[in-house]
Scaffold this active site. Sequence first.
Site, PDB file in Angstrom:
ATOM      1  N   HIS A 174       0.846  -1.202   0.000  1.00 46.83           N
ATOM      2  CA  HIS A 174       0.000   0.000   0.000  1.00 46.83           C
ATOM      3  C   HIS A 174       0.885   1.259   0.000  1.00 46.83           C
ATOM      4  CE1 HIS A 174      -3.553   2.392   1.607  1.00 46.83           C
ATOM      5  NE2 HIS A 174      -2.529   3.186   1.911  1.00 46.83           N
ATOM      6  N   GLU A 175       1.872   1.285   0.911  1.00 51.56           N
ATOM      7  CA  GLU A 175       2.753   2.459   1.014  1.00 51.56           C
ATOM      8  C   GLU A 175       3.630   2.593  -0.226  1.00 51.56           C
ATOM      9  OE1 GLU A 175       2.417   4.751   3.286  1.00 51.56           O
ATOM     10  OE2 GLU A 175       0.817   3.528   4.138  1.00 51.56           O
ATOM     11  N   HIS A 221       1.885   4.391  -2.966  1.00 48.81           N
ATOM     12  CA  HIS A 221       1.958   5.851  -2.789  1.00 48.81           C
ATOM     13  C   HIS A 221       3.325   6.367  -3.262  1.00 48.81           C
ATOM     14  CE1 HIS A 221      -1.692   6.492  -0.536  1.00 48.81           C
ATOM     15  NE2 HIS A 221      -1.344   5.737   0.472  1.00 48.81           N
ATOM     16  N   ASP A 263      -5.862   8.705   3.503  1.00 47.98           N
ATOM     17  CA  ASP A 263      -5.776   8.897   2.051  1.00 47.98           C
ATOM     18  C   ASP A 263      -7.040   9.556   1.511  1.00 47.98           C
ATOM     19  OD1 ASP A 263      -3.297   7.675   2.028  1.00 47.98           O
ATOM     20  OD2 ASP A 263      -4.163   5.678   1.818  1.00 47.98           O
TER      21      ASP A 263
HETATM   22 ZN   LIG Z   1      -2.271   5.226   2.239  1.00 46.68          ZN
END
Ligand SMILES: [Zn+2]
Length: 387
Positions: free
Chosen positions: A67-68, A71, A164
């Site tokens: 997930h990170e 980003h 987010d």
């Molecule tokens: Zn996030």
Amino acid sequence: MRQSLRLGHVAGIPVGAHWSTLVIAVLIGAVLAVSVLPQEAPGEEAVRYWLVAAAAAIVFLASLLAHELAHALVARRRGIAVRSITLWLLGGITEFAGEEARTPKDEFRVSVAGPLASLLASGVFFLVALPLRGPAVLVSAVWWLALMNAVLAVFNMLPGAPLDGGRVLHAFLWHRHRDRARADRSVAKAGQALGMTLIAIGGLELILLGWTGGLWLMLVGWFLAGAARSEGLVRIAHRGFQGWRVRDVMTASPEVAPGWQDVEEFVENVALRSRQSVFPVVDFSGRATGVLTMQALAAVPAEVRHGRRVASVSASLPADHVLTPDEDAEHIMRLGTFTGDLVAVVAEDGRVVGMVTTADLARSLQQAILRTGVPRHPHNGQRPLQG
Ligand SMILES: [Zn+2]
């Protein structure tokens, strides 16, 4: 956030974990091993539950990392430098090296990438679990991973800073009103409201249903509300500082302490009547060589003041705490104090021309908030963020 455990580099980005990651890993493993898995796939030996639970907890942390990374990689493609990724108690944090998104579109893409990655991970685990014909405990663990990644995607899309979803909302408001500062205030308020709502829901779960999971929700809500508030203030100050130079913040022409001077002489001539509590120490050419605080002076017994040089009681001056007057004032925000209440010494052409203390910083921050907090349309009742 400090990385207590360095995990290495992924695509050139330093990846690490805060010690609190261990807490969440153990917690997830334990909940899986003693509650979730035995319920879903009863009749196994305890050791098998624990083995599968441990593996699932590790895979779950890996999906947090994915997930990170989503980003981080999208940010890098949009020209935003990424400093590091750190896992911690409540998930992951991607730290950027300086400038944030330049356009609402960039901010939207970077923000939405993480939840999309979680959604994708959920889909993959779902597709794996669907035809899986293995031991029931293993199948349950894969189902759980699919579910948790879906929860992660949905939770992160809740519309409030610093989630987010809050950034997505920020990008939308920024795009719509062309006013970044206004969007900052709106998402900070939304984040605080969201945090309070989670605390309330968690409290109700705990009280009415006796679910201890409510405690966790309350913790997350409490963190969210606090983070939304402090992030809002930081962003307001950040915008307020835009266009400011170090010279706008500093105390100009402070009294300095000549390093060669006798301590007794300095105490009597300067320290006893000065309004300053900290003095840049200079050499013959006016160059800053150190810092002298009142505390350091006070620590010298009166009877030995005579005969000691100022330089011998001064503290050293770290090179990154020497700024020039024309530097961007935002540089000050990244510095902490290093001795007394001194934040930085300001020098031009090698000579001390100013200094920045915590008092200078506090006053400037208030001014920055005053500057950006003024509502554009006073009649619509919109008020600046309240502390
Ligand atoms: Zn996030």
